[in-house]
Design a protein around this motif. Structure first.
Motif, PDB file in Angstrom:
ATOM      1  N   ALA A 279       0.767  -1.196  -0.001  1.00 32.84           N
ATOM      2  CA  ALA A 279       0.004  -0.180   0.022  1.00 32.84           C
ATOM      3  C   ALA A 279       1.052   1.546  -0.144  1.00 32.84           C
ATOM      4  N   THR A 280       1.819   1.613   0.715  1.00 32.56           N
ATOM      5  CA  THR A 280       2.627   2.704   1.313  1.00 32.56           C
ATOM      6  C   THR A 280       3.778   2.506  -0.750  1.00 32.56           C
ATOM      7  N   ASP A 281       3.927   1.079  -1.217  1.00 33.09           N
ATOM      8  CA  ASP A 281       4.326   1.809  -2.768  1.00 33.09           C
ATOM      9  C   ASP A 281       3.700   1.696  -3.612  1.00 33.09           C
ATOM     10  N   LEU A 282       2.567   1.696  -3.817  1.00 32.07           N
ATOM     11  CA  LEU A 282       1.431   2.454  -4.639  1.00 32.07           C
ATOM     12  C   LEU A 282       1.015   3.355  -4.143  1.00 32.07           C
ATOM     13  N   GLU A 283       0.656   4.103  -3.127  1.00 27.71           N
ATOM     14  CA  GLU A 283       0.778   5.423  -2.859  1.00 27.71           C
ATOM     15  C   GLU A 283       1.529   6.602  -3.152  1.00 27.71           C
ATOM     16  N   THR A 284       2.893   5.837  -2.637  1.00 22.38           N
ATOM     17  CA  THR A 284       4.280   6.500  -3.530  1.00 22.38           C
ATOM     18  C   THR A 284       3.708   7.133  -4.637  1.00 22.38           C
ATOM     19  N   ARG A 285       3.973   5.843  -5.723  1.00 20.40           N
ATOM     20  CA  ARG A 285       3.533   6.215  -7.003  1.00 20.40           C
ATOM     21  C   ARG A 285       2.422   6.804  -7.013  1.00 20.40           C
ATOM     22  N   VAL A 286       1.536   6.867  -6.740  1.00 25.06           N
ATOM     23  CA  VAL A 286       0.091   7.880  -7.774  1.00 25.06           C
ATOM     24  C   VAL A 286       0.361   9.404  -6.856  1.00 25.06           C
ATOM     25  N   ARG A 287       1.771   9.751  -5.876  1.00 25.86           N
ATOM     26  CA  ARG A 287       2.363  10.908  -5.566  1.00 25.86           C
ATOM     27  C   ARG A 287       3.147  11.447  -6.395  1.00 25.86           C
ATOM     28  N   ALA A 288       4.059  10.479  -6.367  1.00 27.08           N
ATOM     29  CA  ALA A 288       5.726  10.808  -7.580  1.00 27.08           C
ATOM     30  C   ALA A 288       4.829  11.058  -9.074  1.00 27.08           C
ATOM     31  N   TYR A 289       4.050  10.220  -9.065  1.00 25.96           N
ATOM     32  CA  TYR A 289       3.253  10.817 -10.305  1.00 25.96           C
ATOM     33  C   TYR A 289       2.513  11.919 -10.573  1.00 25.96           C
ATOM     34  N   MET A 290       1.516  12.287  -9.210  1.00 24.21           N
ATOM     35  CA  MET A 290       0.872  13.641  -9.378  1.00 24.21           C
ATOM     36  C   MET A 290       2.124  14.820  -9.521  1.00 24.21           C
ATOM     37  N   ASP A 291       3.321  14.676  -8.391  1.00 25.39           N
ATOM     38  CA  ASP A 291       4.445  15.480  -7.906  1.00 25.39           C
ATOM     39  C   ASP A 291       4.364  15.429 -10.061  1.00 25.39           C
ATOM     40  N   ALA A 292       5.028  14.748 -10.540  1.00 19.69           N
ATOM     41  CA  ALA A 292       5.579  14.302 -12.162  1.00 19.69           C
ATOM     42  C   ALA A 292       3.937  15.344 -12.834  1.00 19.69           C
ATOM     43  N   CYS A 293       3.575  15.127 -12.910  1.00 15.25           N
ATOM     44  CA  CYS A 293       2.383  15.869 -13.850  1.00 15.25           C
ATOM     45  C   CYS A 293       2.515  17.677 -13.552  1.00 15.25           C
ATOM     46  N   THR A 294       2.990  18.160 -12.079  1.00 11.41           N
ATOM     47  CA  THR A 294       2.746  19.487 -11.621  1.00 11.41           C
ATOM     48  C   THR A 294       3.754  20.039 -12.307  1.00 11.41           C
ATOM     49  N   SER A 295       5.451  19.286 -12.437  1.00 14.84           N
ATOM     50  CA  SER A 295       6.656  19.662 -13.020  1.00 14.84           C
ATOM     51  C   SER A 295       6.631  19.913 -14.185  1.00 14.84           C
ATOM     52  N   GLY A 296       5.419  19.383 -15.021  1.00 18.06           N
ATOM     53  CA  GLY A 296       5.739  19.650 -16.060  1.00 18.06           C
ATOM     54  C   GLY A 296       6.740  19.405 -17.281  1.00 18.06           C
ATOM     55  N   ASP A 297       7.290  17.860 -16.319  1.00 15.57           N
ATOM     56  CA  ASP A 297       8.576  16.674 -17.091  1.00 15.57           C
ATOM     57  C   ASP A 297       7.594  15.969 -17.788  1.00 15.57           C
ATOM     58  N   ALA A 298       7.692  15.622 -19.122  1.00 11.96           N
ATOM     59  CA  ALA A 298       6.523  14.313 -19.517  1.00 11.96           C
ATOM     60  C   ALA A 298       7.515  13.204 -19.884  1.00 11.96           C
ATOM     61  N   ALA A 299       8.605  13.441 -19.734  1.00  9.98           N
ATOM     62  CA  ALA A 299       9.015  12.026 -19.386  1.00  9.98           C
ATOM     63  C   ALA A 299       9.390  11.586 -17.719  1.00  9.98           C
ATOM     64  N   ALA A 300       8.847  12.078 -16.611  1.00 11.46           N
ATOM     65  CA  ALA A 300       9.289  12.080 -15.291  1.00 11.46           C
ATOM     66  C   ALA A 300       7.397  11.730 -15.385  1.00 11.46           C
ATOM     67  N   VAL A 301       6.639  11.745 -15.907  1.00 11.30           N
ATOM     68  CA  VAL A 301       4.813  11.321 -16.009  1.00 11.30           C
ATOM     69  C   VAL A 301       4.957   9.751 -16.119  1.00 11.30           C
ATOM     70  N   ALA A 302       6.263   9.854 -17.512  1.00 11.30           N
ATOM     71  CA  ALA A 302       5.999   8.863 -18.185  1.00 11.30           C
ATOM     72  C   ALA A 302       5.763   7.795 -17.639  1.00 11.30           C
ATOM     73  N   SER A 303       7.078   8.264 -16.334  1.00  5.91           N
ATOM     74  CA  SER A 303       7.889   7.139 -15.662  1.00  5.91           C
ATOM     75  C   SER A 303       7.536   6.563 -15.480  1.00  5.91           C
ATOM     76  N   HIS A 304       5.968   6.984 -14.367  1.00  6.67           N
ATOM     77  CA  HIS A 304       5.263   6.078 -13.985  1.00  6.67           C
ATOM     78  C   HIS A 304       4.209   5.621 -14.321  1.00  6.67           C
ATOM     79  N   LEU A 305       3.907   5.555 -15.770  1.00  5.10           N
ATOM     80  CA  LEU A 305       2.830   4.789 -16.534  1.00  5.10           C
ATOM     81  C   LEU A 305       3.857   3.269 -16.888  1.00  5.10           C
ATOM     82  N   THR A 306       2.648   2.414 -17.337  1.00  3.99           N
ATOM     83  CA  THR A 306       3.111   1.282 -18.246  1.00  3.99           C
ATOM     84  C   THR A 306       2.863   1.998 -19.639  1.00  3.99           C
ATOM     85  N   THR A 307       3.651   1.370 -20.609  1.00  6.87           N
ATOM     86  CA  THR A 307       4.074   1.607 -21.633  1.00  6.87           C
ATOM     87  C   THR A 307       2.440   2.571 -22.252  1.00  6.87           C
ATOM     88  N   ASP A 308       1.491   1.355 -23.182  1.00  6.64           N
ATOM     89  CA  ASP A 308       0.030   1.429 -23.074  1.00  6.64           C
ATOM     90  C   ASP A 308      -0.629   1.783 -22.210  1.00  6.64           C
TER      91      ASP A 308
END
Length: 165
Positions: free
Chosen positions: A18-47
């Motif tokens: 649960a901690t890992d998944l919560e960390t992933r969501v928070r990191a994804y949202m932080d990446a979205c706010t950063s405006g760094d497209a590669a950082a956002v993509a790094s939290h997602l499956t390719t598809d």
């Protein structure tokens, strides 16, 4: 700790607590706010797929790279920023729900909503379903996510019959 897949590297199993998944969501949202497209993509499956209400952002968005690019564009053009307000995680099912606030600063708009996240076995985000806090559109008979196959996934199309009725 969760790690993103890297091109040319072997995939190694990771824990999906649960901690890992919560960390992933928070990191994804932080990446979205950063405006760094590669950082956002790094939290997602390719598809990965990101679903939205009908007529929102020309969704659904498909693929880690396009999703990252589209959120980066929203940051560049709309000064978008997000906060994570609450999270609930079911690690056994590899799902999470996140309540968030989206600040569309260029438009002076504050949008609140929730997202349902589904993760793959490595803890990467495979699917996001966005739901917005807004008035019901009385012109619509069905208020659903655009492009989401409700029937194909076994969602009800009618209420259940009353018990004992």
């Amino acid at each position: 700790m969760l790690t993103a897949r890297r091109a040319g590297s072997s995939v190694r199993p990771v824990t999906t607590s649960a901690t890992d998944l919560e960390t992933r969501v928070r990191a994804y949202m932080d990446a979205c706010t950063s405006g760094d497209a590669a950082a956002v993509a790094s939290h997602l499956t390719t598809d990965a797929v990101h679903y939205f209400p009908p007529d929102m952002y020309d969704g659904p968005w498909r693929g880690a790279v396009p999703i990252g690019e589209k959120w980066a564009e929203k940051v560049r053009t709309g000064r978008s920023a997000w906060t994570v307000d609450a999270i609930a995680v079911d690690a056994a099912r590899r799902v999470a729900v996140c309540e968030w606030t989206h600040f569309k600063q260029a438009a002076g708009v504050l949008l609140r909503g929730t997202e349902w996240y589904e993760f793959d076995g490595e803890g990467l985000i495979a699917e996001i379903r966005a739901y917005y806090a807004s008035p019901q559109d009385t012109a619509l008979a069905r208020l659903e996510l655009g492009g989401f196959d409700y029937a194909g996934r076994g969602y009800p199309e009618a209420p259940r019959a009353a018990v004992g009725g």
